[in-house]
Design a protein around this motif. Structure first.
Motif, PDB file in Angstrom:
ATOM      1  N   LEU A 295       0.837  -1.200   0.000  1.00 56.76           N
ATOM      2  CA  LEU A 295       0.000   0.000   0.000  1.00 56.76           C
ATOM      3  C   LEU A 295       0.872   1.251   0.000  1.00 56.76           C
ATOM      4  CD1 LEU A 295      -2.481  -1.218   2.766  1.00 56.76           C
ATOM      5  CD2 LEU A 295      -2.725  -1.456   0.282  1.00 56.76           C
ATOM      6  N   LEU A 296       0.430   2.275  -0.713  1.00 55.98           N
ATOM      7  CA  LEU A 296       1.205   3.515  -0.832  1.00 55.98           C
ATOM      8  C   LEU A 296       0.402   4.718  -0.352  1.00 55.98           C
ATOM      9  CD1 LEU A 296       2.751   3.017  -4.412  1.00 55.98           C
ATOM     10  CD2 LEU A 296       3.628   2.208  -2.207  1.00 55.98           C
ATOM     11  N   GLU A 297       1.136   5.686   0.166  1.00 55.13           N
ATOM     12  CA  GLU A 297       0.595   6.974   0.583  1.00 55.13           C
ATOM     13  C   GLU A 297      -0.573   6.821   1.556  1.00 55.13           C
ATOM     14  OE1 GLU A 297       0.186   8.745  -3.496  1.00 55.13           O
ATOM     15  OE2 GLU A 297       1.594  10.216  -2.664  1.00 55.13           O
ATOM     16  N   ASN A 298      -1.726   7.421   1.248  1.00 53.63           N
ATOM     17  CA  ASN A 298      -2.848   7.410   2.196  1.00 53.63           C
ATOM     18  C   ASN A 298      -3.309   6.006   2.537  1.00 53.63           C
ATOM     19  OD1 ASN A 298      -2.826  10.190   2.225  1.00 53.63           O
ATOM     20  ND2 ASN A 298      -4.428  10.400   0.659  1.00 53.63           N
ATOM     21  N   GLU A 299      -3.267   5.097   1.574  1.00 53.50           N
ATOM     22  CA  GLU A 299      -3.692   3.720   1.821  1.00 53.50           C
ATOM     23  C   GLU A 299      -2.783   3.044   2.850  1.00 53.50           C
ATOM     24  OE1 GLU A 299      -3.949   1.544  -1.799  1.00 53.50           O
ATOM     25  OE2 GLU A 299      -5.861   2.440  -2.387  1.00 53.50           O
ATOM     26  N   ALA A 300      -1.543   3.493   2.932  1.00 56.65           N
ATOM     27  CA  ALA A 300      -0.588   2.876   3.854  1.00 56.65           C
ATOM     28  C   ALA A 300      -0.799   3.304   5.302  1.00 56.65           C
ATOM     29  CB  ALA A 300       0.844   3.215   3.424  1.00 56.65           C
ATOM     30  N   GLY A 309       9.733   5.307   2.324  1.00 54.34           N
ATOM     31  CA  GLY A 309      10.479   4.809   1.171  1.00 54.34           C
ATOM     32  C   GLY A 309      10.624   5.870   0.108  1.00 54.34           C
ATOM     33  N   THR A 310      11.411   5.551  -0.920  1.00 53.46           N
ATOM     34  CA  THR A 310      11.639   6.464  -2.038  1.00 53.46           C
ATOM     35  C   THR A 310      11.428   5.715  -3.349  1.00 53.46           C
ATOM     36  OG1 THR A 310      13.296   7.678  -0.745  1.00 53.46           O
ATOM     37  CG2 THR A 310      13.297   8.026  -3.134  1.00 53.46           C
ATOM     38  N   ILE A 311      10.645   6.326  -4.237  1.00 52.41           N
ATOM     39  CA  ILE A 311      10.427   5.726  -5.553  1.00 52.41           C
ATOM     40  C   ILE A 311      11.740   5.775  -6.340  1.00 52.41           C
ATOM     41  CG2 ILE A 311       9.156   5.863  -7.737  1.00 52.41           C
ATOM     42  CD1 ILE A 311       7.324   5.162  -5.464  1.00 52.41           C
ATOM     43  N   THR A 339      -4.480   1.393 -12.002  1.00 50.97           N
ATOM     44  CA  THR A 339      -4.710   2.781 -12.387  1.00 50.97           C
ATOM     45  C   THR A 339      -6.048   3.286 -11.864  1.00 50.97           C
ATOM     46  OG1 THR A 339      -5.515   1.936 -14.510  1.00 50.97           O
ATOM     47  CG2 THR A 339      -3.244   2.717 -14.431  1.00 50.97           C
ATOM     48  N   GLN A 340      -6.961   2.385 -11.513  1.00 55.77           N
ATOM     49  CA  GLN A 340      -8.229   2.804 -10.910  1.00 55.77           C
ATOM     50  C   GLN A 340      -8.007   3.314  -9.493  1.00 55.77           C
ATOM     51  OE1 GLN A 340     -10.625  -0.759 -11.322  1.00 55.77           O
ATOM     52  NE2 GLN A 340     -11.620   0.040 -13.159  1.00 55.77           N
ATOM     53  N   ARG A 341      -7.067   2.669  -8.768  1.00 61.67           N
ATOM     54  CA  ARG A 341      -6.764   3.112  -7.399  1.00 61.67           C
ATOM     55  C   ARG A 341      -5.922   4.370  -7.397  1.00 61.67           C
ATOM     56  NH1 ARG A 341      -3.850  -1.871  -4.921  1.00 61.67           N
ATOM     57  NH2 ARG A 341      -3.219  -0.305  -3.387  1.00 61.67           N
ATOM     58  N   GLN A 342      -5.117   4.573  -8.441  1.00 60.86           N
ATOM     59  CA  GLN A 342      -4.180   5.699  -8.456  1.00 60.86           C
ATOM     60  C   GLN A 342      -4.180   6.302  -9.854  1.00 60.86           C
ATOM     61  OE1 GLN A 342       0.160   5.193  -8.843  1.00 60.86           O
ATOM     62  NE2 GLN A 342       0.256   5.830  -6.724  1.00 60.86           N
ATOM     63  N   ARG A 353       5.078   7.096   1.920  1.00 57.45           N
ATOM     64  CA  ARG A 353       4.811   6.103   2.952  1.00 57.45           C
ATOM     65  C   ARG A 353       4.429   4.790   2.283  1.00 57.45           C
ATOM     66  NH1 ARG A 353       2.265  10.441   4.026  1.00 57.45           N
ATOM     67  NH2 ARG A 353       0.173   9.581   3.616  1.00 57.45           N
ATOM     68  N   VAL A 354       4.959   3.716   2.817  1.00 59.01           N
ATOM     69  CA  VAL A 354       4.726   2.379   2.268  1.00 59.01           C
ATOM     70  C   VAL A 354       4.234   1.495   3.405  1.00 59.01           C
ATOM     71  CG1 VAL A 354       5.751   0.440   1.027  1.00 59.01           C
ATOM     72  CG2 VAL A 354       6.662   2.747   0.695  1.00 59.01           C
ATOM     73  N   GLY A 355       3.225   0.669   3.132  1.00 57.66           N
ATOM     74  CA  GLY A 355       2.732  -0.199   4.201  1.00 57.66           C
ATOM     75  C   GLY A 355       2.103  -1.477   3.683  1.00 57.66           C
ATOM     76  N   TRP A 356       1.904  -2.396   4.616  1.00 57.80           N
ATOM     77  CA  TRP A 356       1.182  -3.639   4.305  1.00 57.80           C
ATOM     78  C   TRP A 356       0.672  -4.228   5.605  1.00 57.80           C
ATOM     79  CZ3 TRP A 356       6.397  -2.906   3.160  1.00 57.80           C
ATOM     80  CH2 TRP A 356       7.303  -3.530   4.027  1.00 57.80           C
TER      81      TRP A 356
END
Length: 367
Positions: A295-300, A309-311, A339-342, A353-356
């Motif tokens: 998960l990235l950003e707000n989802e994380a 993290g860094t892209i 692409t629907q999620r982002q 931010r990165v999460g799971w």
């Protein structure tokens, strides 16, 4: 894919099949029970033993030990032409000087089938693979996909209960491969034969098979449904080979209440669940984390495990974007976001931010 209701196929039993070439072990005690009408795929990297096993079933390779049984009867001492199995090779092995009709008729002629019956059975076989109207053409006048269908028709024309397919899609371009996947599934439903399909392409295996036998180093690493192999791999090799994944190995900090807390140097601590059938980790634990579960950003923000993290790079793959994300000098992970999620992509150099979640970390190795 569901097994054909007609169940015309034969049960195939492999009992401790071995093949040695001097000190090299090509197949090591391979045992499998393949049900009548099942589509079973042998999947693995080059040199893993999958094609060797198929060739022992066909009779082209003599086993060093073990047995092959069709419907309970051993065929291990039978020559190739009496085993009653159809074979499709990667290069199709068509006779270039014969017409399509004569190529398909060949196994019937070898079996001394009456001429009038040969004509009718060849006609039905060509209709089955949608090549009626091509009977008089030579192989060089056909496309790769059409040649592949001729090879399938030839393998099916004598109505064997078992079809052996050795990387039959390997020589086709990407578009033809996709088309032939659908055709193979439809043919399986129509003819009901037991199909043993060899490939190194995990996507082919996942989309076509009732069950998959994963080979590694001449041995079976795991046998199961596509869903089980993807979502519940039993070891590190299968987790890494089936689908795309991140492997997270950390030092064990604490084990309690069905969970394990590990620390990865430079990243931090994270929590994953324990798993039935695995030893309780005391030193290190390795988890698999599928790309779609990162998960990235707000989802994380609401995830169980969250890090900075860094892209580093991204790939646009049509309906999704894949991101390579650096969490530490020694660890990068990959995320796949639809692409629907982002709607807007993230550029290299972006800090995120990165999460799971703990439930998405599956234990595959414990020490």
């Amino acid at each position: 894919m569901g097994v054909s209701e007609t169940r015309l196929g034969a049960r195939v039993e492999l009992d401790g099949l071995c093949k040695y070439y001097g000190d090299f072990v090509a197949a090591d005690a391979v045992s499998l029970d393949i049900q009548a009408g099942e589509f079973m795929t042998f999947l693995g990297p080059s040199g893993s033993g999958k094609s060797t096993t198929l060739m022992m079933i066909a009779g082209f390779t003599i086993p060093s030990a073990g047995d092959v049984r069709l419907d309970g009867s051993s065929i291990i001492s039978q020559p190739v032409h009496t085993r009653n199995v159809g074979m499709v090779f990667q290069n199709y092995a068509l006779f270039p000087h014969l017409s399509v009709e004569r190529n398909v008729a060949f196994p019937l002629e070898m079996r001394k089938v009456p001429r009038n019956e040969i004509a009718e059975r060849v006609k039905r076989a060509l209709e089955l693979v949608r090549l009626d109207g091509f009977a008089e053409r030579r192989p060089k006048q056909l496309s790769g996909g059409q040649q592949q269908r001729v090879a399938l028709a030839r393998a099916m024309v004598f109505e064997p209960p078992v079809l052996l397919l050795d990387e039959p899609l390997g020589a086709l371009d990407a578009k033809l491969r996709e088309e032939m996947k659908f055709e193979l599934k439809q043919l399986h439903h129509k003819v009901g034969a037991t199909i043993l399909f060899v490939t190194h392409d995990q996507e082919e295996a996942l989309t076509l098979s009732d069950r998959i036998a994963v080979f590694n180093g001449g041995r079976l690493a795991q046998v199961g449904s596509p869903d089980a192999l993807y979502n519940a791999p039993e070891n590190r090799f299968v987790a890494d080979f089936i689908g795309e994944t991140n492997l997270l190995e950390g030092k064990v900090d604490a084990v309690r209440d069905g969970s394990c807390r590990v620390t990865i140097e430079g990243v931090g601590a994270m929590t994953g669940n324990l798993r039935d059938g695995f030893e309780k980790p005391t030193n290190t634990a390795t988890y698999t984390l599928r790309l779609e579960n990162v998960l990235l950003e707000n989802e994380a923000d609401g995830a169980d495990n969250v890090f900075d993290g860094t892209i580093e790079e991204f790939l646009f793959v049509g309906n999704a974007r894949k991101y390579l994300i650096r969490l530490s000098p020694n660890l990068t992970i990959t995320a796949r976001v639809s692409t629907q999620r982002q709607s807007n992509g993230l550029n290299p150099g972006t800090n995120i931010r990165v999460g799971w979640n703990t439930a998405d970390m599956l234990l595959v190795d414990a020490k």
